[in-house]
Design a protein around this motif. Structure first.
Motif, PDB file in Angstrom:
ATOM      1  N   ASP A 122       1.058  -1.346  -0.258  1.00  0.00           N
ATOM      2  CA  ASP A 122      -0.417  -0.035   0.222  1.00  0.00           C
ATOM      3  C   ASP A 122       1.361   1.610   0.453  1.00  0.00           C
ATOM      4  OD1 ASP A 122      -2.693  -1.283  -0.125  1.00  0.00           O
ATOM      5  OD2 ASP A 122      -2.168  -1.524   2.310  1.00  0.00           O
ATOM      6  N   VAL A 169      -0.910  -3.579 -10.190  1.00  0.00           N
ATOM      7  CA  VAL A 169      -0.506  -3.435  -8.644  1.00  0.00           C
ATOM      8  C   VAL A 169       1.144  -3.184  -8.408  1.00  0.00           C
ATOM      9  CG1 VAL A 169      -0.553  -4.219  -6.149  1.00  0.00           C
ATOM     10  CG2 VAL A 169      -2.561  -3.597  -7.567  1.00  0.00           C
ATOM     11  N   LEU A 176      -4.924  -0.534  -2.119  1.00  0.00           N
ATOM     12  CA  LEU A 176      -3.805  -0.743  -2.594  1.00  0.00           C
ATOM     13  C   LEU A 176      -4.026  -1.955  -2.701  1.00  0.00           C
ATOM     14  CD1 LEU A 176      -3.052   0.725  -5.825  1.00  0.00           C
ATOM     15  CD2 LEU A 176      -0.677   0.333  -5.125  1.00  0.00           C
ATOM     16  N   SER A 177      -3.694  -2.947  -1.692  1.00  0.00           N
ATOM     17  CA  SER A 177      -3.802  -4.408  -1.431  1.00  0.00           C
ATOM     18  C   SER A 177      -5.816  -4.978  -1.166  1.00  0.00           C
ATOM     19  CB  SER A 177      -2.772  -3.792  -0.260  1.00  0.00           C
ATOM     20  OG  SER A 177      -3.658  -4.200   0.802  1.00  0.00           O
ATOM     21  N   GLU A 178      -5.905  -3.617  -1.222  1.00  0.00           N
ATOM     22  CA  GLU A 178      -7.324  -4.745  -1.015  1.00  0.00           C
ATOM     23  C   GLU A 178      -7.883  -4.060  -2.408  1.00  0.00           C
ATOM     24  OE1 GLU A 178      -8.632  -6.593   1.998  1.00  0.00           O
ATOM     25  OE2 GLU A 178      -7.294  -5.715   2.864  1.00  0.00           O
ATOM     26  N   LEU A 179      -6.897  -4.123  -3.250  1.00  0.00           N
ATOM     27  CA  LEU A 179      -8.539  -3.317  -4.547  1.00  0.00           C
ATOM     28  C   LEU A 179      -8.979  -4.580  -5.747  1.00  0.00           C
ATOM     29  CD1 LEU A 179      -9.512  -0.646  -6.449  1.00  0.00           C
ATOM     30  CD2 LEU A 179      -6.741  -1.008  -7.420  1.00  0.00           C
ATOM     31  N   GLY A 188      -6.307   2.993  -5.643  1.00  0.00           N
ATOM     32  CA  GLY A 188      -7.001   2.333  -4.959  1.00  0.00           C
ATOM     33  C   GLY A 188      -8.548   2.779  -5.448  1.00  0.00           C
ATOM     34  N   GLY A 244     -10.583   2.053   3.582  1.00  0.00           N
ATOM     35  CA  GLY A 244     -10.770   2.931   2.646  1.00  0.00           C
ATOM     36  C   GLY A 244     -11.975   4.698   2.589  1.00  0.00           C
TER      37      GLY A 244
END
Lengths: 458, 458
Positions: free
Chosen positions: A106, B238, B346-349, B376, B411
């Motif tokens: 992130d 990513v 971003l890691s959850e996108l 994101g 978010g």
């Protein structure tokens, strides 16, 4: 009812423990000043909280008893920010110095306010990441957010404010809030994170920060360009910036400053106005940027151009630049240092720097000019004898004229050091329009004026 | 005493002229809505000021008579921002549409709020400059600042807020203030410019903006990468972002959306999840970036990779992407469009986009997912029958679940469209901590709640 010194110390020990609250004279004195020329004032007690909850209970007590609260990082501020002007409690964050979480995917990191810049970069290194904001001093991130610090790399990576994604803040009444989240951007309501950043401890105390971090660039090239005059150096930098070159750093150091660097460091740079440069990018891009920079700077009168790719040589170059203030301090020990800090639009930078140099010379004080040219931000280092009324007046006069020049060009009275004690009257001049709104906000957020009183507004 | 409709119209004509204030039914209707699915509400009068002074006198009158004031640019907002929920005055800025000053050396431009994005870029072109923020619609810069707009290029150039150096604002009492200056950065007091940006007309009316502009990059390469699944496309993006690649745009378009693009535009793109890419830089840097991107995207499962340097082909590619919403509107005419807008770390996108696609499919509404992957931030386009209670419920349910998913990952409920009417309850959820502070500020700045009432907070 006002608490006595003794009652206050007892209460602070209750809220932390026997060892983490003190009125020891030496420690009080350490918390009476920062790195500025402003006169020290002792706090009544210094407290070393271990947690947000402790900070909250300290501030709550202070608010109930109308006792001033001043946050303290490492004391590297430059406008008197952490001087406890009205006594009260100095909150030292040295125990809250953990990097709490790195989220490499992130590009985020969560830290406590007592973490310093180099400590953070040490922790980030193994992830191939770094935190770019570099004010020179190894300041704490809490302090850097409080003053909206910037420095040498802002031309590329921006200043402190846009790096801050979330703040945990203890408000005047002791309540604990979060201002943001983990999102890279948001259009959800008023931007309170941005309001707290740069509020210099007057709206709340930061207890946790979530910051944006960056991938370490593939390639870095540092350089030095020597010019016959300050005017040609600044013009050279401005033309480089206009070319869309991907500069990560572009710093002006004038000749008296280079002289101090050579005396203090193990360098023998030509004693002429010099630009220190840095390029970040990939190999192909940088090769092209450096070649173009050479062409452009030569066309602008650069007499000597040296680029370094070797990491030790690069480090040495920037160390010399970063130790500049210390070089002056050592070179003129016994004298006090005043650092001016203004920003002008880029088109006005040459004129402003030349004006500052003329002022320093005509007043006859030892000093130099250095600047974050990419932002139109420059500092004068003025070495004056604090015991001489005349020299103190001279330093103040130079500072005042530089600020007035910047404001006349629609620049700002502070680029990165903040308002603190020293710039309150210039803030009133610069932001006469919005001053009533700032005051409204301050009064609503901190009705008893316990948060770093005597700074910024009141 | 409340003014009647008639008195209000007469007064507005006095403050402007006979022709620039109207209660004409057609014009009222044009100012009753934006591009969102929210129901229209008519203003009582529409006024077309020519100057800041006229705006000031209009707002002053409105405040004295407690009449709502709603600024109107081109009505391209997406959460009901310019719907005059409580009637009153709609202020149309079409006459205040001048680019007032270009300062190429300072990388600054001063504009009136009615200037649109493409109009500004037209004016900047001859200086070799451009304004990067690109929300797709040809919105006005006043509106873009009001909602803190962003869009496809924010991954490289940032969102609207940091581009704004100064705002001229008419406050609720009619007073005219400037919030900033021409300096590239400042640590001078509370950041009110940043507070006004994104305040959606609820704290003041913008009458002039000074914005940062950029040099047109030497080289631009656009590209398209086709993937077997949304998951692989997002993962590819990513990994590209993590590599430090100098992307200027990276947009996800899912397969139903590509289908609409092909039907609406003159394209025959493979109907699979696709990344639209753009690189800005110098030739050497881009060559290296593109080569590396090809390697990385192929490793992440990209089945087809096409890069374009030809300016017509590049324009066509981005036109297809930008017309996506219209492609859905035309493809499903008769249906209403709801656009969701959330941001996740971003890691959850990947998870969030896959979740959104599953929701849309399980509810059985026509729609697609597209995203500003670099931030994101993603949108779902939901086409629903407004006359069907069931379909309306479905669309609302999808929106609600997407927001809740985003908030559960820390978010934001709005990436770039703002709160308006549609997201007020989610703002309360996301910022329960800071809501009391936001309300304090609103009540202090606008005690009579005349500034765009019914939006954001109250």
């Amino acid at each position: 009812m006002q608490a006595t010194h003794e009652e206050l110390l007892i209460e602070m020990k209750k809220l932390t423990d026997e060892k983490r609250a003190t009125s020891n004279e030496t420690i009080l004195r350490q918390h009476s000043k920062d790195e500025s020329h402003h006169s020290p004032v002792l706090p009544e007690v210094v407290v070393f909280p271990n947690s947000t909850e402790e900070v909250s209970s300290i501030v709550k007590f202070a608010n109930e008893h109308k006792i001033p609260v001043v946050p303290f990082g490492v004391g590297s501020s430059l406008e008197g920010h952490c001087i406890p002007l009205q006594g009260g409690i100095s909150i030292n964050f040295q125990n809250m110095n953990q990097v709490l979480e790195v989220r490499p995917e992130d590009f985020l990191v969560k830290v406590q306010p007592g973490v310093t810049r180099t400590q953070l970069n040490q922790a980030l290194k193994k992830y191939g990441l770094f935190f770019p904001v570099d004010p020179g001093a190894d300041a704490t991130l809490g302090g850097m957010a409080a003053t909206n610090a910037s420095g040498t790399t802002s031309v590329r990576y921006g200043i402190m404010r846009p790096q801050v994604r979330d703040l945990e803040v203890v408000l005047a009444d002791g309540s604990i809030i979060h201002t943001g989240g983990l999102a890279a951007k948001s259009s959800s309501g008023y931007h309170l994170t941005g309001l707290f950043v740069g509020s210099e401890g007057t709206l709340g105390v930061f207890t946790e920060l979530t910051l944006k971090v960056y991938g370490i660039p593939e390639t870095t090239v540092a350089g030095r360009a020597v010019f016959p005059s300050v005017k040609e150096a600044v013009d050279g930098a401005v033309s480089l910036l206009s070319s869309g070159n991907s500069l990560a750093r572009v710093e002006l150091v004038d000749e008296p400053s280079i002289r101090q660097v050579n005396m203090h460091s193990d360098t023998s740079y030509p004693e002429k106005p010099t630009l220190f440069l840095e390029f970040h990018g990939n190999e192909g891009g940088i090769a092209q940027d450096v070649a173009f920079a050479e062409e452009l700077l030569s066309a602008n009168g650069s007499e000597e151009l040296i680029f370094e790719t070797d990491s030790i040589k690069k480090a040495k170059l920037w160390e010399a630049r970063h130790h500049l203030a210390y070089a002056f301090k050592h070179g003129f020990s016994g004298r006090e240092m005043m650092l001016t800090d203004v920003v002008v639009p880029l088109s006005e930078l040459t004129g402003a720097v030349v004006y500052a140099r003329e002022l320093i010379e005509s007043e006859g004080l030892p000093g130099g000019v250095l600047g974050h040219v990419g932002d139109g931000n420059f500092h004068s280092i003025l070495m004056f004898d604090k015991n001489s009324e005349e020299e103190t007046k001279k330093a103040n006069r130079i500072n005042e004229r530089i600020v007035e020049y910047a404001l006349s060009k629609k620049g700002s009275c502070s680029g990165e050091h903040g308002i603190g004690i020293g710039k309150m009257k210039y803030l009133r001049q610069e932001h006469s329009d919005t001053l009533p709104l700032m005051k409204m906000i301050k009064q609503q957020f901190d009705p008893n004026n316990i948060m770093n009183p005597g700074k910024v507004l009141f």
